[in-house]
Design a protein around this motif. Structure first.
Motif, short mmCIF file in Angstrom:
data_model
loop_
_atom_site.label_atom_id
_atom_site.label_comp_id
_atom_site.label_asym_id
_atom_site.label_seq_id
_atom_site.Cartn_x
_atom_site.Cartn_y
_atom_site.Cartn_z
N GLY B 33 0.84 -1.21 0.00
CA GLY B 33 0.00 0.00 0.00
C GLY B 33 0.86 1.25 0.00
N ALA B 34 1.89 1.26 0.86
CA ALA B 34 2.77 2.43 0.94
C ALA B 34 3.47 2.66 -0.40
CB ALA B 34 3.81 2.22 2.04
N PHE B 35 3.92 1.56 -1.01
CA PHE B 35 4.61 1.65 -2.30
C PHE B 35 3.66 2.19 -3.38
CE2 PHE B 35 5.67 -0.28 -6.39
CZ PHE B 35 6.96 0.19 -6.56
N PHE B 36 2.47 1.62 -3.40
CA PHE B 36 1.47 1.96 -4.41
C PHE B 36 1.04 3.44 -4.29
CE2 PHE B 36 -3.07 1.70 -5.82
CZ PHE B 36 -2.81 1.35 -7.13
N SER B 39 3.81 5.89 -5.20
CA SER B 39 4.04 5.95 -6.64
C SER B 39 2.95 6.78 -7.33
CB SER B 39 4.06 4.55 -7.24
OG SER B 39 4.96 3.75 -6.54
N ILE B 40 1.69 6.52 -6.96
CA ILE B 40 0.59 7.27 -7.58
C ILE B 40 0.71 8.75 -7.22
CG2 ILE B 40 -1.94 7.59 -7.59
CD1 ILE B 40 -1.23 5.04 -8.97
N ASN B 41 1.04 9.00 -5.96
CA ASN B 41 1.22 10.36 -5.50
C ASN B 41 2.26 11.10 -6.34
OD1 ASN B 41 0.68 12.41 -3.77
ND2 ASN B 41 2.01 11.68 -2.14
N LEU B 42 3.38 10.41 -6.56
CA LEU B 42 4.45 11.01 -7.36
C LEU B 42 3.98 11.29 -8.78
CD1 LEU B 42 7.57 8.95 -6.25
CD2 LEU B 42 7.31 11.41 -6.14
N ILE B 130 9.59 2.81 2.83
CA ILE B 130 9.18 2.49 1.46
C ILE B 130 9.06 3.79 0.66
CG2 ILE B 130 7.26 1.60 0.03
CD1 ILE B 130 8.56 -0.68 1.32
N GLN B 131 8.45 4.77 1.34
CA GLN B 131 8.28 6.09 0.72
C GLN B 131 9.65 6.70 0.41
OE1 GLN B 131 5.48 8.14 3.19
NE2 GLN B 131 5.32 9.89 1.83
N VAL B 132 10.59 6.51 1.33
CA VAL B 132 11.95 7.03 1.12
C VAL B 132 12.57 6.36 -0.12
CG1 VAL B 132 14.29 7.18 2.09
CG2 VAL B 132 12.31 7.50 3.57
N VAL B 133 12.37 5.04 -0.23
CA VAL B 133 12.95 4.31 -1.37
C VAL B 133 12.32 4.78 -2.69
CG1 VAL B 133 13.14 2.02 -2.43
CG2 VAL B 133 13.55 2.29 0.01
N VAL B 134 10.97 4.88 -2.70
CA VAL B 134 10.30 5.31 -3.94
C VAL B 134 10.72 6.73 -4.30
CG1 VAL B 134 8.07 5.67 -5.07
CG2 VAL B 134 8.35 3.77 -3.50
#
Lengths: 274, 276
Positions: B33-36, B39-42, B130-134
């Motif tokens: 969820g955090a990854f998804f 990514s959409i946010n970005l 996860i957010q940091v990685v993305v």
């Protein structure tokens, strides 16, 4: 239960919800600070954009909006975005399913969705009222366009549709809690889509034509973009019929989807303990 | 608090981090969820700035930096990195007023560690990484795609400015949360802070009028979330300004740390636990 009695009980829900808001008046009122902060942040960026568009190309109109019209649009869109159900409702539904209060709702002779629908109304109306007051106060300092009475009258039914659509979108996504434990990320996603693709941060007419076409097929624009530009008078009354029809089709589709997801979720739901 | 106390409390930190990772591993769908969402946010914010730069190619305002699509894309990635780290390390500040008004802080008080430290440490959320990685991937992509110039030295300085500035911002925020000792439920005040951070962090604050820039530097230092780190990492400002920014951030950390200690100790005298 007869319809009048049912309606009476749901109106009582709305009254109780209003009293709950009054319980924490100061806290509730400070939430309105979000309006000016968001509007100031966005206006500053657009101000620079318009200034440079003027310096570079002599443009005063971008995406069909002059600068005052755009600020007025942002104001209206942000007021609508704050008023319509988003986070709060989603968190409440998630908590009801996750922690168990849903059991007590199911035992009562009321429909859970209708209960939530009516309990949201006072919050929406108060936000809307304060939003309008903020707009009127701002008019004293900044010459923004004032909507005509006809546009206000045309806006009302579209705002009601926007309320239904956003409620159904948020409610249906929140029902995912039946299957997904802590689905905050789905909540974030729908909220982001509503804001960005629904015109909460930027008018859809600013996007390139292909994206405008794609976003026009989705239900999100009926939440913020369409009501905002109707209030601004960008549409002639005769142009509104097809838009109203499409938004009503989306409303029915989302209503059916919400009912379907609810019935599936209820079958799966287990409320142990006591 | 003595030097030994601080060392003893910091020794607990790896354990808290381990627990946080175990918690997140329990529910893997949250990681997805955090990854998804990130990514959409970005994508959506790239779209936002894409639409702006579709109208005008570069943004220049009251600062000296010219913000083109590359710099703006980098800024968005930087915001995600900052917020991801904030979600990992500082999530607990949202809980402070909740503990004061509803849960109670007695359990923290009887333990041999600082209460705010415990609130922050028990609320560490590994999903933020996860957010940091993305966000980091986004930064790398923007550097490669737009040919932005970064050096290891500028990265070290930029990350330092981010971490110190973020500490300053969230310490201020913690002080606001501690007002719950006197005024009770104060989510509204937090909403104002949230609105300031949420709305200004994604903007190149450097283009805004000087008064706004000063406000977001000294009063509510959101400028350190993305604008300053971006300018430093991309070498958009000279070294002396970089050092000045880091100095200001360090000073703010000290000031808000002192304030937090004062507010917390005074608040404790005012605090009345109920129930049992």
């Amino acid at each position: 239960m007869p319809f009048s009695l049912r309606l009476e009980s749901y109106l009582a829900v709305a009254r109780i919800s209003f009293r709950n808001i009054r319980q924490y008046t100061t806290d509730f009122l400070t939430h309105f600070a979000f309006f000016p902060v968001q509007i100031i942040a966005m206006s500053l960026v657009y101000w620079i954009v318009y200034q440079q568009a003027w310096i570079l190309n002599g443009m005063t109109v971008i995406g069909g909006f002059t600068f005052p019209e755009l600020i007025s649009y942002l104001f209206i869109a942000i007021i609508i975005a704050r008023a319509l159900p988003r986070w709060q409702l989603s968190i409440e539904v998630e908590r009801d399913i996750d922690l168990g209060p849903l059991v007590s709702y199911l035992a009562k002779p009321i429909d859970y969705a209708s209960f939530k629908f009516f309990s949201e109304i006072p919050r929406v109306l108060i936000y809307l009222l304060f939003g309008i007051l903020t707009y009127l106060v701002t008019l004293l300092f900044i010459p923004l366009p004032l909507p005509s009475l006809l546009n206000v009258l045309l806006f009302i039914p579209f705002f009601v549709i926007a309320y239904f659509i956003s409620f159904l979108l948020v409610f249906t996504v929140a029902l995912s809690t039946f299957w997904v434990y802590r689905g905050w990320w789905l909540r974030n996603l729908i909220s982001l889509l509503m804001l960005m693709v629904g015109g909460g941060l930027i008018p859809l007419s600013f996007f390139p034509p292909t994206l405008q076409f794609v976003f026009g097929l989705l239900p999100f624009q009926y939440c913020y973009y369409i009501p905002a530009i109707i209030l601004q008078g960008f549409y002639l009354p005769e142009q509104l019929l097809p838009i109203a029809l499409l938004s009503l089709i989306w409303l029915v589709v989302l209503w059916l989807l919400a009912r379907f997801v609810w019935s599936l979720g209820r079958r799966k739901y287990e409320g142990p303990g006591g | 608090m003595s030097y030994k106390d601080i060392i003893r409390q910091l020794r607990l930190l790896p354990e808290y981090i381990r627990i946080s990772f175990l918690q997140i591993a329990e529910n893997k769908i949250q990681l997805f969820g955090a990854f998804f969402t990130t990514s959409i946010n970005l994508v959506l914010y790239i779209l936002f700035w894409g639409v702006i730069t579709y109208q005008i190619p570069v943004l220049t305002g009251f600062g000296w930096v010219t913000w083109g699509q590359g710099e703006l894309t980098f800024l968005i990635g930087m915001t995600e990195v900052a917020w991801g780290f904030g979600a990992f390390a500082w999530m607990g500040i949202w809980q402070i007023h909740w503990y004061i008004t509803e849960i109670g802080i007695e359990t923290f008080q009887i333990r041999p560690a600082g209460s705010i430290y415990q609130i922050l440490a028990t609320s560490l959320w590994a999903g933020g990484l996860i957010q940091v990685v993305v966000g980091g991937i986004m930064l790398s992509l923007s550097v490669l795609t737009f040919g932005l110039i970064v050096t290891p030295f500028s990265i070290i300085l930029g990350v330092s400015a981010l971490l110190i500035g973020q500490a300053a911002l969230y310490l201020l925020w913690s002080c606001l949360c501690c007002l719950a000792f006197w005024i009770g439920k104060n989510e509204g005040i937090l909403t104002i802070s949230d609105a300031l951070e949420y709305n200004f962090a994604r903007m190149p604050i450097d283009i805004m009028p000087i008064g706004v820039q000063y406000f977001l530097l000294f009063v509510f230092p959101v400028i350190f979330i993305s604008t300053v780190p971006t300018m430093i990492i991309l070498n958009l400002i000279p070294l002396n300004f970089t050092l000045l920014y880091i100095g200001i951030a360090s000073l703010l950390v000290i000031i808000w740390l002192i304030f937090l200690r004062i507010i917390w100790s005074r608040g404790l005298k005012h605090y009345q636990p109920v129930g049992g």
